[in-house]
Design an enzyme around this catalytic site. Structure first.
Site, PDB file in Angstrom:
ATOM      1  N   GLU A 114      -4.247  -9.757   2.928  1.00 35.68           N
ATOM      2  CA  GLU A 114      -5.223  -9.373   3.960  1.00 35.68           C
ATOM      3  C   GLU A 114      -6.457 -10.262   3.999  1.00 35.68           C
ATOM      4  O   GLU A 114      -6.975 -10.579   5.085  1.00 35.68           O
ATOM      5  CB  GLU A 114      -5.645  -7.907   3.764  1.00 35.68           C
ATOM      6  CG  GLU A 114      -4.631  -6.880   4.257  1.00 35.68           C
ATOM      7  CD  GLU A 114      -3.602  -6.505   3.201  1.00 35.68           C
ATOM      8  OE1 GLU A 114      -2.920  -5.475   3.384  1.00 35.68           O
ATOM      9  OE2 GLU A 114      -3.457  -7.238   2.208  1.00 35.68           O
ATOM     10  N   GLU A 131       0.833  -1.203   0.000  1.00 31.88           N
ATOM     11  CA  GLU A 131       0.000   0.000   0.000  1.00 31.88           C
ATOM     12  C   GLU A 131       0.869   1.256   0.000  1.00 31.88           C
ATOM     13  O   GLU A 131       0.562   2.237  -0.697  1.00 31.88           O
ATOM     14  CB  GLU A 131      -0.921  -0.013   1.219  1.00 31.88           C
ATOM     15  CG  GLU A 131      -1.904  -1.159   1.197  1.00 31.88           C
ATOM     16  CD  GLU A 131      -3.135  -0.883   2.002  1.00 31.88           C
ATOM     17  OE1 GLU A 131      -4.160  -0.476   1.409  1.00 31.88           O
ATOM     18  OE2 GLU A 131      -3.085  -1.071   3.228  1.00 31.88           O
TER      19      GLU A 131
END
Length: 272
Positions: A148, A128
């Site tokens: 995730e 990210e």
């Protein structure tokens, strides 16, 4: 102690505030280093705050014309958020730690060019962060992924908006939905990184690229990046991601996934 489970996020023992973010200036280039190598530069709350401070310092320094972002050591850029400290705080509702402004994500209002030197593992929150950079030099052994969903979470740091803008849709969905990872050559093939070099050359090459940028007219360079970033119009998209990420973080599964990771067992998801 630290461990990687399934090429994933890190859990650690010891003080929650260990690790830091280094900041140095080399000529016209600021170098920011995620510095927690014993935990594959996994991010805790202290490091996220220090990263923001370092980026602010670079953007405010009139002598700095380009930024290099890397990880300490030879194994990792960053393996993501610390499941023992950061993630439990997010699931308890402290989402402002990661997203203090719903319309912004990592470096989305930093208009000085950012060159990433990806010196190894780049997963979850590490990826990210990478998506907020402009030019990316990766070591041959680097790997990239978003695990995730394996742990009942989603990458809520801007990835759902940025990743499909930067790589083909099918590649973005593969990373988002499977939790799998790709190696550096495939990441370069799909445009996730700019170039792949030998591990010993990755930081040197990133500094060369940053130096090339720094020799150009600074106002023109900053303006070129600002136009490109603002033209994306991502602010409302980021706000949408935040709202839906909050829905996920309120689920029992979002608590179960990290707990199972810490207990070294398979998660038992209940779809709620």
């Amino acid at each position: 102690m630290s461990a990687i489970n399934g090429g994933s996020i890190i859990d650690t023992e010891g003080p929650v505030a260990d690790g830091d973010v280094g900041y140095a200036v080399d000529g016209a280039v600021a170098v920011i280093t995620l510095d927690r190598p014993w935990a594959h530069n996994a991010l805790n709350v202290h490091m996220i705050r220090r990263l923001a401070e370092a980026m602010d310092a670079a953007c405010c320094d009139q002598e700095v014309r380009a930024i290099v972002l890397t990880g300490a050591g030879e194994k990792a850029f960053s393996a993501g958020g610390d499941l023992g400290e950061l993630i439990p705080r997010l699931t308890k509702g402290e989402l402002e730690i990661l997203v203090p402004d719903p319309a912004k994500r990592f470096f989305s209002d930093a208009f000085k060019p950012i060159v990433a030197a990806v010196n190894g593992i780049c997963l979850a929150g590490g990826l990210e962060i990478l998506l907020g950079t402009d030019i990316r030099v990766a070591a041959e052994h680097a790997v990239f992924g978003l695990p995730e969903v394996r742990w009942g979470l989603v990458p809520g740091g801007g990835t759902h908006v940025r990743l499909p803008q930067q790589v083909p849709w099918a590649i973005a969905m593969h990373l988002l939905l499977t939790g799998d990872h790709i190696d550096a050559p495939r990441a370069a093939q799909h445009g996730l990184v700019t170039e792949v070099v030998a591990a010993a050359r990755v930081r040197e090459r990133a500094m060369e690229v940053a130096g090339d940028i720094a020799r150009n007219a600074p106002v023109a360079v900053r303006t070129a990046k600002e136009i490109a970033v603002r033209a994306l119009g991502n602010e409302p998209r980021f706000a949408l991601e935040l709202a839906l990420n909050e829905r996920v973080l309120r689920t029992e599964d979002a608590v179960e996934g990290p707990r199972a990771f810490m207990e070294k067992r398979s998660p038992r998801y209940r779809n709620r």
